[in-house]
Design a protein around this motif. Structure first.
Motif, PDB file in Angstrom:
ATOM      1  N   MET A  78       0.835  -1.206   0.000  1.00 22.34           N
ATOM      2  CA  MET A  78       0.000   0.000   0.000  1.00 22.34           C
ATOM      3  C   MET A  78       0.868   1.253   0.000  1.00 22.34           C
ATOM      4  O   MET A  78       0.546   2.232  -0.679  1.00 22.34           O
ATOM      5  CB  MET A  78      -0.933   0.008   1.208  1.00 22.34           C
ATOM      6  CG  MET A  78      -2.000  -1.022   1.177  1.00 22.34           C
ATOM      7  SD  MET A  78      -2.853  -1.020   2.748  1.00 22.34           S
ATOM      8  CE  MET A  78      -4.514  -1.285   2.219  1.00 22.34           C
ATOM      9  N   ILE A  79       1.961   1.237   0.751  1.00 25.78           N
ATOM     10  CA  ILE A  79       2.863   2.394   0.793  1.00 25.78           C
ATOM     11  C   ILE A  79       3.504   2.609  -0.568  1.00 25.78           C
ATOM     12  O   ILE A  79       3.586   3.736  -1.061  1.00 25.78           O
ATOM     13  CB  ILE A  79       3.929   2.216   1.898  1.00 25.78           C
ATOM     14  CG1 ILE A  79       3.265   2.306   3.274  1.00 25.78           C
ATOM     15  CG2 ILE A  79       5.025   3.261   1.773  1.00 25.78           C
ATOM     16  CD1 ILE A  79       4.182   2.002   4.429  1.00 25.78           C
ATOM     17  N   LYS A  80       3.963   1.512  -1.199  1.00 23.28           N
ATOM     18  CA  LYS A  80       4.571   1.623  -2.521  1.00 23.28           C
ATOM     19  C   LYS A  80       3.572   2.202  -3.525  1.00 23.28           C
ATOM     20  O   LYS A  80       3.918   3.079  -4.327  1.00 23.28           O
ATOM     21  CB  LYS A  80       5.055   0.261  -3.003  1.00 23.28           C
ATOM     22  CG  LYS A  80       6.294  -0.231  -2.299  1.00 23.28           C
ATOM     23  CD  LYS A  80       6.699  -1.596  -2.807  1.00 23.28           C
ATOM     24  CE  LYS A  80       7.877  -2.141  -2.029  1.00 23.28           C
ATOM     25  NZ  LYS A  80       8.254  -3.481  -2.472  1.00 23.28           N
ATOM     26  N   THR A  81       2.341   1.726  -3.484  1.00 24.49           N
ATOM     27  CA  THR A  81       1.309   2.215  -4.402  1.00 24.49           C
ATOM     28  C   THR A  81       1.013   3.687  -4.156  1.00 24.49           C
ATOM     29  O   THR A  81       0.887   4.473  -5.103  1.00 24.49           O
ATOM     30  CB  THR A  81       0.023   1.388  -4.241  1.00 24.49           C
ATOM     31  OG1 THR A  81       0.327   0.006  -4.434  1.00 24.49           O
ATOM     32  CG2 THR A  81      -1.034   1.811  -5.233  1.00 24.49           C
ATOM     33  N   MET A  82       0.918   4.067  -2.893  1.00 30.54           N
ATOM     34  CA  MET A  82       0.624   5.457  -2.549  1.00 30.54           C
ATOM     35  C   MET A  82       1.739   6.385  -3.032  1.00 30.54           C
ATOM     36  O   MET A  82       1.469   7.425  -3.637  1.00 30.54           O
ATOM     37  CB  MET A  82       0.456   5.592  -1.032  1.00 30.54           C
ATOM     38  CG  MET A  82       0.163   6.987  -0.547  1.00 30.54           C
ATOM     39  SD  MET A  82       0.003   7.103   1.237  1.00 30.54           S
ATOM     40  CE  MET A  82       1.636   6.674   1.784  1.00 30.54           C
ATOM     41  N   MET A  83       2.980   6.000  -2.795  1.00 34.57           N
ATOM     42  CA  MET A  83       4.097   6.848  -3.216  1.00 34.57           C
ATOM     43  C   MET A  83       4.207   6.890  -4.741  1.00 34.57           C
ATOM     44  O   MET A  83       4.543   7.922  -5.314  1.00 34.57           O
ATOM     45  CB  MET A  83       5.395   6.369  -2.575  1.00 34.57           C
ATOM     46  CG  MET A  83       5.443   6.611  -1.075  1.00 34.57           C
ATOM     47  SD  MET A  83       6.942   6.022  -0.304  1.00 34.57           S
ATOM     48  CE  MET A  83       8.006   7.423  -0.576  1.00 34.57           C
ATOM     49  N   SER A  84       3.925   5.786  -5.402  1.00 29.90           N
ATOM     50  CA  SER A  84       3.958   5.767  -6.868  1.00 29.90           C
ATOM     51  C   SER A  84       2.864   6.662  -7.453  1.00 29.90           C
ATOM     52  O   SER A  84       3.069   7.323  -8.466  1.00 29.90           O
ATOM     53  CB  SER A  84       3.775   4.344  -7.381  1.00 29.90           C
ATOM     54  OG  SER A  84       4.857   3.543  -6.991  1.00 29.90           O
ATOM     55  N   SER A  85       1.706   6.687  -6.817  1.00 34.53           N
ATOM     56  CA  SER A  85       0.614   7.531  -7.315  1.00 34.53           C
ATOM     57  C   SER A  85       0.932   9.013  -7.147  1.00 34.53           C
ATOM     58  O   SER A  85       0.369   9.851  -7.846  1.00 34.53           O
ATOM     59  CB  SER A  85      -0.692   7.191  -6.608  1.00 34.53           C
ATOM     60  OG  SER A  85      -0.641   7.599  -5.268  1.00 34.53           O
ATOM     61  N   MET A  86       1.839   9.337  -6.219  1.00 34.98           N
ATOM     62  CA  MET A  86       2.255  10.729  -6.036  1.00 34.98           C
ATOM     63  C   MET A  86       3.416  11.088  -6.957  1.00 34.98           C
ATOM     64  O   MET A  86       3.950  12.190  -6.887  1.00 34.98           O
ATOM     65  CB  MET A  86       2.666  10.984  -4.580  1.00 34.98           C
ATOM     66  CG  MET A  86       1.508  10.914  -3.604  1.00 34.98           C
ATOM     67  SD  MET A  86       1.930  11.447  -1.934  1.00 34.98           S
ATOM     68  CE  MET A  86       3.187  10.305  -1.469  1.00 34.98           C
ATOM     69  N   GLY A  87       3.825  10.159  -7.828  1.00 35.31           N
ATOM     70  CA  GLY A  87       4.870  10.461  -8.789  1.00 35.31           C
ATOM     71  C   GLY A  87       6.269  10.143  -8.306  1.00 35.31           C
ATOM     72  O   GLY A  87       7.241  10.568  -8.921  1.00 35.31           O
ATOM     73  N   ARG A  88       6.388   9.416  -7.219  1.00 34.15           N
ATOM     74  CA  ARG A  88       7.710   9.048  -6.701  1.00 34.15           C
ATOM     75  C   ARG A  88       7.888   7.546  -6.846  1.00 34.15           C
ATOM     76  O   ARG A  88       6.953   6.781  -6.679  1.00 34.15           O
ATOM     77  CB  ARG A  88       7.819   9.409  -5.221  1.00 34.15           C
ATOM     78  CG  ARG A  88       7.680  10.879  -4.936  1.00 34.15           C
ATOM     79  CD  ARG A  88       7.837  11.167  -3.474  1.00 34.15           C
ATOM     80  NE  ARG A  88       9.158  10.739  -3.020  1.00 34.15           N
ATOM     81  CZ  ARG A  88       9.570  10.814  -1.773  1.00 34.15           C
ATOM     82  NH1 ARG A  88       8.762  11.283  -0.853  1.00 34.15           N
ATOM     83  NH2 ARG A  88      10.771  10.429  -1.435  1.00 34.15           N
ATOM     84  N   THR A  89       9.104   7.131  -7.142  1.00 33.13           N
ATOM     85  CA  THR A  89       9.401   5.701  -7.114  1.00 33.13           C
ATOM     86  C   THR A  89      10.129   5.434  -5.802  1.00 33.13           C
ATOM     87  O   THR A  89      11.274   5.853  -5.620  1.00 33.13           O
ATOM     88  CB  THR A  89      10.289   5.294  -8.313  1.00 33.13           C
ATOM     89  OG1 THR A  89      11.421   6.139  -8.354  1.00 33.13           O
ATOM     90  CG2 THR A  89       9.517   5.399  -9.609  1.00 33.13           C
ATOM     91  N   PRO A  90       9.459   4.768  -4.873  1.00 39.36           N
ATOM     92  CA  PRO A  90      10.040   4.588  -3.542  1.00 39.36           C
ATOM     93  C   PRO A  90      11.147   3.542  -3.528  1.00 39.36           C
ATOM     94  O   PRO A  90      11.077   2.528  -4.220  1.00 39.36           O
ATOM     95  CB  PRO A  90       8.859   4.124  -2.704  1.00 39.36           C
ATOM     96  CG  PRO A  90       7.971   3.441  -3.674  1.00 39.36           C
ATOM     97  CD  PRO A  90       8.128   4.176  -4.965  1.00 39.36           C
ATOM     98  N   THR A  91      12.171   3.806  -2.751  1.00 47.61           N
ATOM     99  CA  THR A  91      13.207   2.805  -2.505  1.00 47.61           C
ATOM    100  C   THR A  91      12.757   1.956  -1.325  1.00 47.61           C
ATOM    101  O   THR A  91      11.848   2.330  -0.563  1.00 47.61           O
ATOM    102  CB  THR A  91      14.553   3.473  -2.174  1.00 47.61           C
ATOM    103  OG1 THR A  91      14.420   4.207  -0.957  1.00 47.61           O
ATOM    104  CG2 THR A  91      15.009   4.399  -3.298  1.00 47.61           C
TER     105      THR A  91
END
Length: 70
Positions: A41-54
């Protein structure tokens, strides 16, 4: 008669306090067992904000969420 009413009121207050702490304890255990948010869920949320999370950022977010739950 007044003493009977006083006993009822005191009993209701004590029951409410005990009920509150039992419900709080139950919810803490439930949320620890079934967390409301996970890594995906965190990865999806950060991706939807335009960031690729590490993975490090995801781990930091999970630590913050767990700290808030305690």
């Amino acid at each position: 008669m007044w003493m009977d009413i006083l006993y009822i009121v005191i009993g209701l207050i004590i029951g409410g306090v005990i009920g509150f702490f039992l419900a709080r304890n139950y919810m803490k255990k439930y949320l620890k067992k079934n967390p409301p948010i996970n890594e995906q869920m965190i990865k999806t949320m950060m991706s939807s904000m335009g960031r690729t999370p590490t993975q490090k950022q995801v781990n930091q977010m999970m630590k913050q969420m767990n700290k808030m739950m305690d």
